[in-house]
Design an enzyme around this catalytic site. Sequence first.
Site, PDB file in Angstrom:
ATOM      1  N   ASN A  64       0.862  -1.178   0.000  1.00  0.00           N
ATOM      2  CA  ASN A  64       0.000   0.000   0.000  1.00  0.00           C
ATOM      3  C   ASN A  64       0.900   1.230   0.000  1.00  0.00           C
ATOM      4  O   ASN A  64       1.489   1.571   1.018  1.00  0.00           O
ATOM      5  CB  ASN A  64      -0.895  -0.040   1.255  1.00  0.00           C
ATOM      6  N   LYS A 112       0.125   4.320  -0.328  1.00  0.00           N
ATOM      7  CA  LYS A 112      -0.483   5.524   0.263  1.00  0.00           C
ATOM      8  C   LYS A 112      -0.218   6.743  -0.642  1.00  0.00           C
ATOM      9  O   LYS A 112      -0.208   6.596  -1.853  1.00  0.00           O
ATOM     10  CB  LYS A 112       0.036   5.713   1.692  1.00  0.00           C
ATOM     11  N   HIS A 162      -9.117   1.050   5.038  1.00  0.00           N
ATOM     12  CA  HIS A 162      -7.823   1.269   5.702  1.00  0.00           C
ATOM     13  C   HIS A 162      -8.011   2.206   6.904  1.00  0.00           C
ATOM     14  O   HIS A 162      -8.823   3.129   6.849  1.00  0.00           O
ATOM     15  CB  HIS A 162      -6.822   1.863   4.712  1.00  0.00           C
ATOM     16  N   GLU A 187      -6.430   4.639   7.932  1.00  0.00           N
ATOM     17  CA  GLU A 187      -6.279   6.070   7.639  1.00  0.00           C
ATOM     18  C   GLU A 187      -7.550   6.638   7.005  1.00  0.00           C
ATOM     19  O   GLU A 187      -7.905   7.793   7.227  1.00  0.00           O
ATOM     20  CB  GLU A 187      -5.042   6.292   6.741  1.00  0.00           C
ATOM     21  N   GLU A 244      -5.119  -5.058  10.692  1.00  0.00           N
ATOM     22  CA  GLU A 244      -4.068  -4.066  10.899  1.00  0.00           C
ATOM     23  C   GLU A 244      -4.313  -3.325  12.211  1.00  0.00           C
ATOM     24  O   GLU A 244      -5.083  -2.347  12.232  1.00  0.00           O
ATOM     25  CB  GLU A 244      -4.058  -3.057   9.745  1.00  0.00           C
ATOM     26  N   GLY A 300       2.730   2.161  10.747  1.00  0.00           N
ATOM     27  CA  GLY A 300       3.657   3.269  10.560  1.00  0.00           C
ATOM     28  C   GLY A 300       4.371   3.684  11.830  1.00  0.00           C
ATOM     29  O   GLY A 300       5.011   4.734  11.878  1.00  0.00           O
ATOM     30  N   SER A 320       3.751  -2.270  10.235  1.00  0.00           N
ATOM     31  CA  SER A 320       5.200  -2.310  10.421  1.00  0.00           C
ATOM     32  C   SER A 320       5.839  -3.658  10.095  1.00  0.00           C
ATOM     33  O   SER A 320       6.792  -4.071  10.760  1.00  0.00           O
ATOM     34  CB  SER A 320       5.565  -1.867  11.843  1.00  0.00           C
TER      35      SER A 320
HETATM   36  P1  PGA Z   1       3.134   0.189   7.607  1.00  0.00           P
HETATM   37  O1  PGA Z   1       1.662   0.391   7.019  1.00  0.00           O
HETATM   38  O2  PGA Z   1       3.655  -1.109   7.028  1.00  0.00           O
HETATM   39  O3  PGA Z   1       3.901   1.379   7.170  1.00  0.00           O
HETATM   40  O4  PGA Z   1       2.980   0.087   9.103  1.00  0.00           O
HETATM   41  C1  PGA Z   1       0.796  -0.684   6.861  1.00  0.00           C
HETATM   42  C2  PGA Z   1      -0.498  -0.208   6.275  1.00  0.00           C
HETATM   43  O5  PGA Z   1      -0.901   0.929   6.580  1.00  0.00           O
HETATM   44  O6  PGA Z   1      -1.147  -0.925   5.494  1.00  0.00           O
END
Ligand code: PGA
Length: 249
Positions: free
Chosen positions: A9, A11, A94, A96, A166, A172, A212
């Site tokens: 992803n 983003k 997601h 976010e 997640e 992140g 992560s």
């Molecule tokens: P990240 O993000 O691997 O940077 O923690 C995962 C995601 O948001 O799908």
Amino acid sequence: MRTKIVAGNWKMNKNLDETEALLSELSAKLPDTHAEVIVAPTFLNLVAAQTSLQSSAIKVAAQNMHFAESGAYTGEISADMLLNIEVDTVIIGHSERRSLFGETDDLLAKKTKTALDKGMTVIFCFGEELEDRKSGNHFAVVESQLKNALFDLDNSAWNNIVLAYEPVWAIGTGETASPEQAQEMHAFIRKTIAEAYSTSIAEEVSILYGGSVKPSNAVEIFSKPDVDGGLIGGASLKADDFTAIIKAI
Ligand code: PGA
């Protein structure tokens, strides 16, 4: 069908030139794998990504879509627009989108239904916040996210759903759920689906872990029996890290 999947992803990262550069590096370095490999660049670069990956096994997905067929929805993208450029996979829900753009379970249910009705595959994301985990509420939160957005769907819809657990506190942040925490939640998710639908549907759905994931922890996380792969954010933006994660599966 339950398959191994590694999805990146991206983003709101990578302009057109960077997208083409990363995809050509990724294609060149892609290891032999039984897993499905997916990348989700920004909408703006989906066509370029499809062109770059024409002779590659890597699939392209969108990061979001609107539930309506078409119309007065400024700034939005429909399922048909994605299908028209041969993008048939979409990430929905997601964290976010939920926390920064106010997307609710009800809205996510609509988006999921539209995507599935159009024959698309949905990578449906969900997961608890840190406070939920601290208060021991994480199973209840995950159960309600699944129930509210997905459990009105027919049995057959599950053929085109991939789940991505997640935990928000791991996205992140550099902090990862331990492989045991991931396995425990994934097993709980399968049990919840088995109760609402059937054991065979629960056993056939692919459940990815996200938050992560990096080359240094991917092997351990992917080795858990109910973890079918990963949704990768930060580490999918570097070809060497993403290919190392693909190798890990
Ligand atoms: P990240 O993000 O691997 O940077 O923690 C995962 C995601 O948001 O799908």
